[in-house]
Design an enzyme around this catalytic site. Structure first.
Site, short mmCIF file in Angstrom:
data_model
loop_
_atom_site.label_atom_id
_atom_site.label_comp_id
_atom_site.label_asym_id
_atom_site.label_seq_id
_atom_site.Cartn_x
_atom_site.Cartn_y
_atom_site.Cartn_z
N HIS A 135 45.65 17.77 69.98
CA HIS A 135 45.72 19.08 70.65
C HIS A 135 47.15 19.61 70.73
O HIS A 135 47.34 20.81 70.93
CB HIS A 135 45.11 19.00 72.04
CG HIS A 135 43.62 19.17 72.06
ND1 HIS A 135 43.02 20.41 72.00
CD2 HIS A 135 42.61 18.27 72.11
CE1 HIS A 135 41.70 20.27 72.04
NE2 HIS A 135 41.43 18.97 72.09
N ASP A 142 38.40 23.06 71.28
CA ASP A 142 37.17 22.67 71.96
C ASP A 142 36.34 23.93 72.12
O ASP A 142 36.80 24.91 72.73
CB ASP A 142 37.48 22.05 73.33
CG ASP A 142 38.24 20.74 73.21
OD1 ASP A 142 38.09 20.06 72.18
OD2 ASP A 142 38.98 20.40 74.15
N GLU A 206 32.66 13.77 70.27
CA GLU A 206 32.67 14.97 71.10
C GLU A 206 32.05 16.14 70.34
O GLU A 206 32.64 16.63 69.38
CB GLU A 206 34.10 15.33 71.52
CG GLU A 206 34.80 14.25 72.33
CD GLU A 206 36.24 14.59 72.69
OE1 GLU A 206 36.84 13.83 73.45
OE2 GLU A 206 36.75 15.63 72.20
N HIS A 209 34.55 19.19 69.96
CA HIS A 209 35.91 19.07 69.42
C HIS A 209 35.92 19.22 67.89
O HIS A 209 35.28 18.46 67.17
CB HIS A 209 36.51 17.72 69.80
CG HIS A 209 37.91 17.51 69.29
ND1 HIS A 209 39.01 17.47 70.12
CD2 HIS A 209 38.40 17.34 68.04
CE1 HIS A 209 40.10 17.28 69.39
NE2 HIS A 209 39.75 17.21 68.11
#
Length: 249
Positions: A135, A142, A206, A209
């Site tokens: 990130h 996200d 995730e 993500h």
């Protein structure tokens, strides 16, 4: 219903961190510029997490690819950006918070085991230019989907829910999904298809993500190098300092 989401292996972080980065110095732009095409809700800022920023900053190419993904969606469905570039201090906060929660639940586990469990959902905080947190590069986003009323579609788990159900392909593996589970599968497939067709890769643990340009993207897309290293939004003070320096060179 669209194609199944494939079950992918978790990243080998040691290998991911060795992939070279040929930084292309692409600037960060605010996702909120795309109002009307993208929705933007900086979740960590809204939650009051210390040092979280009130904007979702992304690399320019990521911004353009998000627009492409958003425009591919059916009418009435909107792509929502929940988080993107985040400061190191926010990454550290998220990592420590989850690590501590896991340690309290499993106090007998070793530090290595606790780290592995934590990294399933939160990357190791790092400003290392050769191995930054995803990130921190501005290449991770996200995201989720909104319906025509601006409400999030049911993805089976909440954003940032640290459970096995958050694994992107988790519901694909149900032997006999009922109507509710089939609805969740359809929603996840819709998001996955839009994002991957726009050039993003997904982190398998995730469903929210996705990556482009960073080491995690290079790993899952089979590329030899990444093009995004650590970066940060440029402040007005820094820009003015550069301009003053150039005038006096």
């Amino acid at each position: 219903m669209s194609e199944r989401i494939p079950r992918l292996n978790d990243p080998d972080w040691k290998q991911v961190s060795t992939l070279p980065i040929a930084e292309n110095h692409e600037d960060l732009v605010p996702a909120s510029l795309a109002q009307g095409t993208l929705a933007c809700y900086p979740a960590y800022y809204k939650l009051g997490i210390p040092n979280a920023v009130p904007e979702c900053y992304i690399r320019r190419e990521v911004y353009l690819r998000l627009l492409s993904a958003a425009r591919s969606l059916p009418e009435g469905i909107t792509l929502l950006v929940l988080d993107s570039w985040r400061p190191y201090s926010v990454q550290q906060y998220l990592y420590d918070t989850l690590y501590n929660a896991i340690e309290q639940h499993w106090p007998y586990k070793s530090a290595a085991e606790l780290e592995k469990l934590t990294r399933e959902f939160v990357s190791l905080p790092s400003t290392n230019p050769k191995a930054p947190s995803p990130h921190l590069t501005g290449g991770s986003v996200d995201v989720t989907l909104l319906d025509s009323n601006g409400l999030m579609l049911d993805m089976g788990t909440l954003f940032d829910e640290a459970t096995a159900g958050s694994h992107t392909a988790a519901f694909e593996e149900l032997p006999h999904p009922g109507p509710h589970e089939r609805h969740i599968i359809s929603n996840r497939r819709l998001l996955y298809k839009a994002m991957t067709e726009a050039g993003f890769t997904n982190l398998p643990s995730e469903w929210w993500h996705y990556d482009f340009g960073n080491q995690l993207w290079a790993w899952y897309s089979g590329r030899q190098q990444a093009c995004y290293g650590p970066t940060h939004p440029e402040s007005l003070e820094n820009r003015w300092r550069k301009e003053v320096d150039r005038r006096h060179d």
